[in-house]
Each structure stands twice: as structure tokens, then as C-alpha cells.
Enzyme design. Structure first.
Site, PDB file in Angstrom:
ATOM      1  N   HIS A 175       0.677   7.944  -0.864  1.00 11.06           N
ATOM      2  CA  HIS A 175       1.874   8.782  -0.712  1.00 11.06           C
ATOM      3  C   HIS A 175       2.813   8.560  -1.884  1.00 11.06           C
ATOM      4  O   HIS A 175       3.017   7.433  -2.333  1.00 11.06           O
ATOM      5  CB  HIS A 175       2.582   8.494   0.617  1.00 11.06           C
ATOM      6  CG  HIS A 175       3.148   7.118   0.757  1.00 11.06           C
ATOM      7  ND1 HIS A 175       4.425   6.789   0.354  1.00 11.06           N
ATOM      8  CD2 HIS A 175       2.616   5.970   1.261  1.00 11.06           C
ATOM      9  CE1 HIS A 175       4.666   5.515   0.614  1.00 11.06           C
ATOM     10  NE2 HIS A 175       3.582   4.986   1.156  1.00 11.06           N
ATOM     11  N   ASP A 187       4.762   0.364  -3.001  1.00  8.89           N
ATOM     12  CA  ASP A 187       4.775   1.212  -1.806  1.00  8.89           C
ATOM     13  C   ASP A 187       5.333   2.589  -2.166  1.00  8.89           C
ATOM     14  O   ASP A 187       6.480   2.886  -1.908  1.00  8.89           O
ATOM     15  CB  ASP A 187       5.626   0.554  -0.715  1.00  8.89           C
ATOM     16  CG  ASP A 187       5.610   1.339   0.577  1.00  8.89           C
ATOM     17  OD1 ASP A 187       4.632   2.061   0.800  1.00  8.89           O
ATOM     18  OD2 ASP A 187       6.584   1.238   1.347  1.00  8.89           O
ATOM     19  N   GLU A 221       5.339  10.101   3.926  1.00  9.90           N
ATOM     20  CA  GLU A 221       4.751   9.031   4.739  1.00  9.90           C
ATOM     21  C   GLU A 221       5.801   8.101   5.306  1.00  9.90           C
ATOM     22  O   GLU A 221       5.688   7.639   6.450  1.00  9.90           O
ATOM     23  CB  GLU A 221       3.756   8.234   3.888  1.00  9.90           C
ATOM     24  CG  GLU A 221       2.948   7.201   4.654  1.00  9.90           C
ATOM     25  CD  GLU A 221       3.599   5.820   4.729  1.00  9.90           C
ATOM     26  OE1 GLU A 221       3.073   4.966   5.453  1.00  9.90           O
ATOM     27  OE2 GLU A 221       4.639   5.614   4.065  1.00  9.90           O
ATOM     28  N   GLU A 222       6.834   7.824   4.527  1.00  7.05           N
ATOM     29  CA  GLU A 222       7.787   6.789   4.908  1.00  7.05           C
ATOM     30  C   GLU A 222       8.574   7.126   6.167  1.00  7.05           C
ATOM     31  O   GLU A 222       8.976   6.229   6.911  1.00  7.05           O
ATOM     32  CB  GLU A 222       8.759   6.524   3.752  1.00  7.05           C
ATOM     33  CG  GLU A 222       8.128   5.880   2.529  1.00  7.05           C
ATOM     34  CD  GLU A 222       7.671   4.454   2.772  1.00  7.05           C
ATOM     35  OE1 GLU A 222       7.894   3.935   3.884  1.00  7.05           O
ATOM     36  OE2 GLU A 222       7.086   3.861   1.860  1.00  7.05           O
ATOM     37  N   GLU A 247      -2.086   1.596   0.229  1.00  8.56           N
ATOM     38  CA  GLU A 247      -0.751   1.390   0.784  1.00  8.56           C
ATOM     39  C   GLU A 247      -0.083   0.167   0.172  1.00  8.56           C
ATOM     40  O   GLU A 247      -0.669  -0.532  -0.646  1.00  8.56           O
ATOM     41  CB  GLU A 247      -0.826   1.222   2.305  1.00  8.56           C
ATOM     42  CG  GLU A 247      -0.314   2.416   3.098  1.00  8.56           C
ATOM     43  CD  GLU A 247       1.163   2.696   2.886  1.00  8.56           C
ATOM     44  OE1 GLU A 247       1.848   1.895   2.223  1.00  8.56           O
ATOM     45  OE2 GLU A 247       1.645   3.716   3.383  1.00  8.56           O
ATOM     46  N   HIS A 320      10.452  -2.396   0.546  1.00  2.00           N
ATOM     47  CA  HIS A 320      11.503  -1.432   0.893  1.00  2.00           C
ATOM     48  C   HIS A 320      12.862  -1.812   0.313  1.00  2.00           C
ATOM     49  O   HIS A 320      13.898  -1.436   0.867  1.00  2.00           O
ATOM     50  CB  HIS A 320      11.611  -1.241   2.401  1.00  2.00           C
ATOM     51  CG  HIS A 320      10.531  -0.374   2.972  1.00  2.00           C
ATOM     52  ND1 HIS A 320      10.494   0.005   4.305  1.00  2.00           N
ATOM     53  CD2 HIS A 320       9.445   0.198   2.398  1.00  2.00           C
ATOM     54  CE1 HIS A 320       9.437   0.767   4.519  1.00  2.00           C
ATOM     55  NE2 HIS A 320       8.772   0.891   3.377  1.00  2.00           N
TER      56      HIS A 320
END
Length: 985
Positions: A175, A187, A221-222, A247, A320
Site C-alpha cells: 500500500h 510502512d 490500507e491504513e 507490510e 507510525h
């Protein structure tokens, strides 16, 4: 006599210095490589492999991570256009070569789909009586199809209801959206640039795929795995039968294989040069211990594809956050994921078998066949083992039956024997064969209790120290276990020395591992859990080590022979001074002189033709030559040699013939397999879990896992530990004291291992209030808020009403956001109409209404209801029966995502009069007008673009003034949420 003693020195004898040195060398030789494997990433090649350009990939990653690019941001659109440009630049030489070539069969056809048409309404399915969340999403996925040499040459997707022919293809997914607070290097930036390099690799002459390859650059996706869900509406979703999902759940290091669907597809991961991962993580998802999900659950659970999840797993403190960037990862990490992707994908697209093309049990899923549950793990990051769970079960059952039988039928001789009766006289000769039997479980339980107590202590005093100092925790527990076990074992050996300590220890280890393997076998058979695969190898090593201890006993004289010899009843020609018992072992009235040297009187006979050349000597099973009873002149010195070369100190005198080298074999049979399998699991588990405390998970689980793995890793030492010299245990005791003090008083966070806090700003358009909230763990959250200027002097309200376990949410009145876009007035005053426009129209006489909602400078809004609605429908949306948008629990929230900025969604809803009634459009007017028909809720829009300073001043302020050990992550889909309350009646 000195030269004689020197000749008898044995470097592998079961004596203190050889045991200490060899055991230490074995453990260090295995633990150091395991640590290196978990901490060091294999280097990228200096020259580019064929079809791959690592320099280009790294530059692509730097460009991709130049800013935050969540779905609801302008930069996300820029990334989308950049990806299309990069894809076209990669395939352009292939297209041009194909146009010039007359034999185009050797060049793969490449099709690029910019999917800006698909949309879908679906839900999360709900659990029990919990209301579900409905989602409407519009696709901006990019799909690249490389036609395989064996694929159907027809463009079947261009026909309405067209279906693919032949074998299913392979899907590789990543993604390209990031979270609003992270740059997305791992990510999922590395996954995205890996897709670009896979495109280059498989369009390079000589690398053409045999089966079709689909590269999915999915967006969204997130927020809710939206991109993967909406991919189900594209025709190519019916073409692929296997998948590889790339991922990131960490921010660097090695890319780990942490989940697969079955044995057959997992075998293709073995093609990678540096495999890394274990089935333990997959079982963590299966048992619900790991709750975060990836696109894997969509591809497998909804579409029915079979495949693998490959992801970065550590460190989670950067996950994140703004440290998920190229500065905190490396080209080596990029190469590790890319090389694994190439190896796995190449194997899948080259496979010609029918394993992935069988009939599906579910007619709603693709015909990808049925796989078998598997067991898989890497060894030293260079080899990969994979086999069926059924194989593990069968071998476990066989070993559970055979091993005890083998041990049982093996002659135990002196084991479990206290004394031996003499035939004819009834005299009892003490053997002390039970000495040492009960010490093993007592010491092991005590030594294991200490790390568990330390786990409780850390949880109470400094629960988050493992966040930044996991190896300090490991060192504390290891040193405590080894020192205590050594001290107790040496004390027991001092007061009650026993030559059978090793045999009894291995016997108890055999029993304990047998019980654990029984439990694991039951779980493997009934629950499909394979995480305890290491117990099979652990038990096998324990069985062989135990069996060797039992076989050693064949070197001893028979108990009857020993008893007769100690009473002087054996012929002198068969006697030996080295079988002498101590005085307390003799319960008969035989004289000491007769018992000690029964053959002394008859030894000086004249030699004959049959006399041995080594007269007066014999060779033991351990190949030690011992003198028989010689002349009286050397009796004293020779007796001293016997004590040094025969029995060890005050152990049973019959033990002098026991082999003195077999302990090395036992160590090598048990310790390496335990260290390799259990050691890697321990580090894998703690690396992925040591920083979950910032997510609200109890750290006691981590400490308890460390305590359990400490015991499993140290148990192979126990049968030998009483022979250790004091040097290493004393050193480890000092290590324990130092690490204990450090772990109790050290501050648990640092700029390299930051504490994650979760930010959101909420604007209430009804009353103009503006609330900034941080969610985190106390008391560190309060320390962070106290450093923020706008929070100074305010009444900070904190509560634990969060879904994140131990986390607290603290709120205060913050700086006003400026999220409405350029050209609009600064939002110093909250003007509701500038933020959200919405309109509600209720159908007269029915529990139905139409809600129209739009937000300024955003493409993400949602509707929240105080009680669940029965059904909803978004105008123009597709619905897939595999993913129904509603269920009997009702829908409490509807999330709306659009590819168009400032889009207006039209949502039709209907609701029941009460929770027990079914939906009925013909209810009486009186019921519909009753108070219970009133529906209230909130219309909310979200803003997630924090690339420009000043857009969300409250977030800028937190980042600027929060301590360096604080990291900021998103608390929800939006960084800023503005809401209007509504009531429908």
C-alpha cells in the site's frame, strides 16, 4: 608420579574446568550468532543483480517518503501520479522493444490499470452483539498485470462478466498510503519500491513469468484495509490464486515472514537467501494475541487466495511515527525485503503444478484449492524449514510412545537403588543410588521462580524498562537463574554428592519435556496450533541425552559383583582396589582390610604363559588404565592417584568406571538445538513485543515470556552446572546485581526508543469548543503535557475510557486548526458552515432518512449514531454479498471515503423502533411518531494532512515542545475531527 598424573589429564573429563570452559564455549558460539542475526541485517550486494537497480530503489524510497501521504491528503494524490510515471518509465523500454521486435512472444505484455472507478460498501462484520462499522470507499488503486507465458492471450477483462482461463496468477501487494503521522518508509514504502523493482525484474529479458503476475499498489490500507477490500471489485481479483503481501509493523531490521495460509505456499519462501521468521507469529494471530491486521485477511479471508505476509516487525517505537523514514532504515533492509520478494514471487510464477488451482470449498471464493496447515521457521537466517503440521503431530505421537519405552527397557542398574542384598547372608551393601533423585525438580522450580518474581517486581516498580533495555532484562534473568541453580546444585552436591546427578537431571528433563510435548500435540491436533514445534526437538534431545546417561551405567560392575567385592567374597583374580566402598557403605561385619584389598594376599604369583603383559592393570569403559594392587611400597601414592582419577571427590565409589566424556555428547545433543530454536524464538518474540506497552498492552506478558524462555534456554546447563567453577557464576551474580539496580531505577524511554502518544483534535461545531487530546501511559503522559505551552494553567482532564487498555486520554483547550485550505479565512473563530455542510430528509411515516454530507478541503467524513441503524446505502455504491454492509447487530458508524475532494455523499438509512424489532417498512404511523423512533447522532468530517506547518498548530506545538523521548502518532483516522450533532424525529 607427577608425570603419571599429567598423562591422565583429560580435557573433556567431567571435572570443573573442562565442564566450565566447554559449556561456556558452546553457549557463546551459538548465542552470539543468534544475536547477530536478530540485530544485523545482511548487507546489500555491491553490484546490482540482473533486473534490479538498488540505487534506483533507494532514490524512489527517498522520494516517496518526502512527506506524510495518508489517503486524505494532497500529497497522496501526488504519490499516485508519481507512481504512474515511474511504472510507465520502467515498462517503456519493454513496450518499445516489443513494438520493434517481430518475435514478441519472448517479451511479456504489461497492462496498467489506474482504477478510479471501483467503489464498495462493506462492514467489519461485527462480533457478538457489538454494532458494526460500515464503510464506503472509492478506489485509487494502481494495478499492473504482467502477462505470463502460459496465460490466456485474450484480454478477458475487457468483456462484461469476462473470466480468466487456465491457471491462476500471483498477486504481490503493497500500500502506498502512510499514516498521517509517519513518512511510511517501512510502512509501506519499502514494499512499494519493491513492487517497482519486481516490475523491472520480470520485464527484463530472461525473467519472464510463466504465470501471470499482478502488482497491486493499493491505497487506503491504513484506515480500514480499504484498498484491499475495493480491489475485490476489479476483474483481476478473480485471476490471482496466490499472493505475497508486503507490510511494515516496525521500522527497519529484517523483513520477517510472520503469517502464511498453508504449507504448500510457504515452501516458496525457502527460495530466499536470508529467510527470517517463525510460525509462532502466525499462531499469535490465530489465538487472538495479535490484533492488528493487514491486507492478508482480505486476500485470504474474503477472496480465498493462498499466500504469505512479509513484514518488518521492529522497533515498534518508530512505527507510525516521524521516525519511520529513510534515516532510520537502510538499503540493507530494503534489499532484505526485495530479495525475499523476488525469490518467493519467482517460485510462485514458475510453478506448474495444480496445488493452487483446485476447487474451492466456498463458491464465493476463487478456486485456489485447499492447503495443509504448516510448520515453518528459519535457522541462523540462512536455512528455512517447512513441513506439514500433520507431520509434526505424527512424529510427536511416535516419539511420545517410543522414547519412554526405550528408557524403560534400558537397564537402570544403580539408579533408584539404595542397597544390594548379598545372596546367602542377607547382608545389605549401601549403594546410595537414590542420592540426587529429588534435587532436580526442587532446584529447577526454585530457579524458575526467581525470574517470574523478577517479572512481577519489574511490572510493579518500572514496568516499561523493557521498552528500551530488553537485553538488560534478559541479562538479569539469565544471570539470576544460572547463579541460583549453580549455588543450589553445588550445595546439594557438597552435602550429598552423587555420581547420578547428571542421570537424574536428564531423567527429570525428559519427564518435563514429555508432558509439554503431550500438551503441544493435543493443541496441534485440535486447534491447529504449531507454535510449540520446538518442543519436539527439545524432547528428542532430552531423550537422547537421558538414554546416554542410562547407557553409561553398563560401564559399572553389576550390583551383585560390587556387593560381593566389598565384603571380600570375590576371587582375588577378579578384584580391584578401585571398586572399594567407603566405610559408611558397608553394613556387614567384614573387616576393612578384607573389604578394601581382598586380593592383596594372592597377587604375587609367578607369571605363566597366559599372564597379561599389562599385569595388574585393567581398562575401564572410559579408556582409563588403572593399576591393580601392586607392591606395598607404592600403595599410598597409588591410592592417591585412584582418588584423583577414579571417583570424583566423595561420590559413590562404584562410579569410578563411569565414562568421563559422554557429558560432552549430551551437551551437544541438547544445547545446540535448544539455543538455535528457542533462542531465535525468544529474541523474535521480545523484539516484536518489548515496546507494546505504549499501545496499552500489559508488559507483564513480555516479562513472563522472558522468564519462561530463560528457563527453557538454561535447562540444558542444569545437569552439568554443579561441576562449574565459581568464576562464571560469581561474575553472573555481579551482572545480576548491576542489571537489577539498573532495571529498577533507569528511565525507560530515550530519543532512540520513544514513548508513543496518540494525538487528536476535536472541534465541536455546535458550541465552538476546540479540544486537543493526547492518549498515553501515566505518569509520562502528564510530563509530556506539562511541557506544552498552550496547556499551561489549564484544567487538564484525564480519563481511562479508551479502547487501549492501560492508556489514559488527557484533554485541554488547544490552538485552533487551519485545515480548510488555501484561499479561505484563518479559522480563529469556529464558523460551522465553513467546515461541514449536511442536510437530513426524513421519509414521512417511516423510520427512514436521507443524509447528505460534505466537508471542506477533505474527502473523509463519517456518521455516528447513538444507537445502531438497521441498514444504510450510499448512492452510487457497489455492494458485494461476500462483504455485506450490515448485519443483525446494526450499524453504529458509517465511514465515508471519496477519491474526489469536497465530495457530497448521499446516504440512505433506516432504523428499528427498538433493538428487538425487525425492520418493517409498514409499521404504524403512531409507532413511527413515538419517542423511541427518534435517532440522534453526529455528522463528522476529518482532516489528516499535516505536511505544512501551521495547518494544525496544536500538533506542531506538541511536536516542538514535547520531550525528546515522546513520539506522536495518530489516535484516529483524522488528526482533526469536526462534528455537528443531529436529531431525526
Amino acid at each position: 608420579m607427577a608425570s603419571s598424573r599429567a598423562q591422565r589429564f583429560n580435557p573433556i573429563a567431567f571435572t570443573p574446568w573442562p565442564v566450565t570452559c566447554i559449556t561456556t564455549i558452546v553457549y557463546l558460539a551459538l548465542l552470539i550468532p543468534i544475536l547477530v542475526i536478530n540485530l544485523v541485517v545482511p548487507s546489500a550486494p555491491e553490484t546490482n543483480p540482473k533486473g534490479v537497480n538498488l540505487t534506483e530503489a533507494w532514490r524512489d524510497l527517498q522520494h516517496l517518503t518526502g512527506g506524510f501521504h495518508p489517503y486524505n491528503s494532497r500529497r497522496n494524490d501526488e504519490v499516485h501520479e508519481w507512481l504512474l510515471s515511474r511504472i510507465n518509465s520502467i515498462i517503456r523500454p519493454t513496450v518499445e522493444a516489443g513494438q520493434r521486435s517481430s518475435a514478441t512472444d519472448n517479451l511479456p505484455e504489461v497492462f496498467v490499470f489506474d482504477d478510479n472507478r471501483s467503489n464498495l460498501t462493506y462492514s467489519n462484520g461485527g462480533v457478538g452483539k457489538t454494532s458494526i462499522v460500515g464503510v464506503y470507499f472509492e478506489s485509487t488503486n494502481i494495478i499492473v498485470y504482467i502477462r505470463g507465458s502460459e496465460d490466456d492471450l485474450e484480454n478477458w477483462w475487457e468483456r462484461s462478466n469476462g473470466k480468466p482461463k487456465g491457471k491462476g496468477g500471483v498477486l504481490v501487494n503493497a500500500h502506498y498510503d502512510s499514516v498521517s503521522t509517519g513518512y511510511g518508509a517501512t510502512d509501506d514504502g519499502i514494499g512499494v519500491v519493491s513492487l517497482l523493482q519486481l516490475l523491472r525484474y520480470f520485464t527484463t529479458p530472461g525473467n519472464n513469468p510463466r504465470k501471470g503476475l499482478v502488482l497491486l499498489f493499493n491505497n487506503g490500507e491504513e484506515d480500514y484495509l480499504n484498498g484491499a477490500h475495493v480491489f475485490s471489485q476489479h476483474p483481476l481479483s478473480n485471476f490471482t490464486h496466490t499472493f505475497l503481501n508486503l507490510e511494515g509493523a516496525g521500522a527497519g531490521g529484517r523483513a520477517a515472514l510472520f503469517r502464511t495460509t498453508d504449507t504448500e505456499v510457504t515452501r516458496f519462501y525457502g527460495n530466499t537467501k536470508h529467510p527470517f521468521g517463525s510460525v509462532l507469529a502466525a499462531d499469535g494471530f490465530k489465538m487472538g494475541l495479535l490484533r492488528s491486521q493487514t491486507d492478508y485477511v482480505v486476500f485470504n479471508g474474503i477472496l480465498g487466495l493462498r499466500g504469505l505476509d512479509l513484514a518488518f516487525i521492529a522497533p515498534r517505537s518508530r512505527y507510525h511515527t516521524d521516525q519511520d523514514d529513510t534515516r532510520h532504515t537502510s538499503i540493507d533492509s530494503l534489499w532484505h525485503m526485495l530479495s525475499a520478494s523476488i525469490g518467493t514471487t519467482e517460485g510462485l510464477v514458475s510453478y506448474t503444478g495444480m496445488d493452487f488451482d483446485g476447487k474451492s470449498k466456498d463458491q464465493n471464493k476463487v478456486n485456489s484449492g485447499a492447503g495443509t496447515l504448516g510448520v515453518w521457521f528459519d535457522m541462523f537466517g540462512t536455512a528455512f524449514a517447512v513441513f506439514r503440521l500433520h507431520t509434526l503431530f505424527a512424529i510427536s505421537v511416535a516419539l511420545l510412545v517410543i522414547a519412554p519405552l526405550v528408557i524403560f527397557v534400558t537397564n537402570r542398574m544403580y539408579l533408584f537403588s539404595m542397597s544390594k542384598s548379598l545372596e546367602g547372608t542377607g547382608d545389605q551393601v549401601s549403594l546410595r543410588g537414590l542420592r540426587g533423585f529429588s534435587r532436580t525438580p526442587i532446584i529447577l522450580v526454585t530457579a524458575t521462580t526467581i525470574p517470574i518474581c523478577l517479572a512481577y517486581l519489574l511490572e510493579k516498580v518500572n514496568p516499561y524498562i523493557v521498552h528500551s533495555s530488553q537485553f538488560s532484562v534478559w541479562s538479569m534473568m539469565f544471570s539470576a537463574w544460572i547463579f541460583l541453580a549453580w549455588f543450589l546444585a553445588c550445595a546439594a552436591d557438597f552435602f550429598r554428592p552423587s555420581a547420578l546427578h547428571r542421570a537424574y537431571s536428564y531423567t527429570w528433563i525428559f519427564i518435563a519435556t514429555w508432558i509439554m510435548l503431550v500438551i503441544n500435540t493435543v493443541y496441534a491436533n485440535q486447534k491447529g496450533i504449531a507454535a510449540g514445534y520446538f518442543l519436539l526437538f527439545y524432547f528428542a534431545g532430552a531423550f537422547l541425552a537421558t538414554w546416554i546417561s542410562y547407557l553409561e551405567l553398563f560401564a559399572l560392575p553389576r550390583k551383585g559383583d560390587f556387593a560381593r567385592q566389598t565384603t571380600g567374597r570375590r576371587p582375588s583374580s577378579l578384584s580391584s582396589r578401585l571398586l572399594t566402598s567407603s566405610a559408611d557403605e558397608l553394613r556387614s561385619n567384614a573387616s576393612p582390610s578384607t573389604a578394601e584389598f581382598p586380593g592383596a594376599a594372592g597377587e604375587d604369583t609367578d607369571p605363566t604363559e597366559s599372564t597379561s603383559l599389562l599385569r595388574g592393570q585393567r581398562t575401564t569403559f572410559a579408556n582409563y588404565r588403572t593399576s591393580g594392587p601392586g607392591g606395598a611400597a607404592e600403595e599410598t601414592d597409588e591410592r592417591e592417584d585412584i582418588n584423583k582419577g577414579g571417583t570424583f571427590e566423595h561420590e559413590q565409589s562404584w562410579s569410578w568406571t563411569l565414562p568421563r566424556w559422554t557429558w560432552v555428547l549430551q551437551l551437544l545433543l541438547l544445547a545446540p538445538i535448544v539455543l538455535i530454536l528457542v533462542g531465535q524464538l525468544a529474541l523474535f518474540l521480545t523484539a516484536s513485543m518489548c515496546q507494546v506497552g505504549s499501545d496499552g498492552v500489559s508488559t507483564f506478558v513480555v516479562y513472563l515470556a522472558c522468564a519462561v524462555f530463560t528457563t527453557l534456554l538454561c535447562i540444558p546447563l542444569f545437569p552439568l552446572i554443579h561441576r562449574f567453577t565459581y568464576h562464571i557464576p560469581t561474575f553472573l551474580f555481579l551482572v545480576f546485581i548491576g542489571t537489577l539496580i539498573y532495571n529498577l531505577v533507569a528511565f525507560p524511554f530515550s530519543p532512540a526508543n520513544r514513548l508513543k502518544t496518540f494525538f487528536i483534535q476535536e472541534v465541536d461545531l455546535d458550541n465552538g469548543s476546540n479540544t486537543v487530546s493526547l492518549t498515553g501511559i501515566q505518569p509520562y503522559l502528564t510530563d509530556a503535557i506539562n511541557s506544552i505551552p498552550s496547556a499551561a494553567g489549564q484544567n487538564i482532564t484525564c480519563d481511562k475510557t479508551t479502547p487501549f487498555g492501560k492508556l489514559e486520554r488527557c484533554s485541554w483547550s488547544g490552538l485552533s486548526p487551519n485545515v480548510l485550505g488555501q484561499g479561505r479565512e484563518r479559522d480563529t473563530e469556529i464558523v460551522p458552515d465553513k467546515w461541514i455542510t449536511y442536510n437530513i430528509t426524513k421519509t414521512v411515516g417511516k423510520n427512514k432518512a436521507r443524509i447528505e454530507i460534505s466537508g471542506r478541503n477533505t474527502r473523509a467524513c463519517k456518521l455516528k449514531f447513538d444507537r445502531a441503524v438497521a441498514n444504510f446505502q450510499v448512492s452510487g455504491s457497489a455492494v458485494d454479498h461476500r462483504m455485506p454492509p450490515t448485519s443483525r447487530q446494526g450499524v453504529a458508524e458509517i465511514r465515508l471515503w471519496s477519491r474526489t475532494w469536497e465530495n457530497t455523499w448521499v446516504v440512505d438509512i433506516n432504523w428499528h423502533e427498538s433493538a428487538d424489532e425487525s425492520d418493517d417498512d409498514d409499521d404504524d404511523d403512531e409507532k413511527h411518531d413515538a419517542p423511541q423512533n427518534v435517532l440522534s447522532g453526529k455528522a463528522i468530517c476529518m482532516w489528516s494532512d499535516a505536511n505544512q506547518p501551521g495547518v494544525i498548530p496544536a500538533l506542531d506545538e506538541v511536536r516542538l515542545y514535547a520531550p525528546s523521548w515522546i513520539a506522536i502518532s495518530k489516535a484516529a483516522d483524522g488528526l482533526v475531527e469536526a462534528s455537528h450533532s443531529f436529531t431525526i424525529q
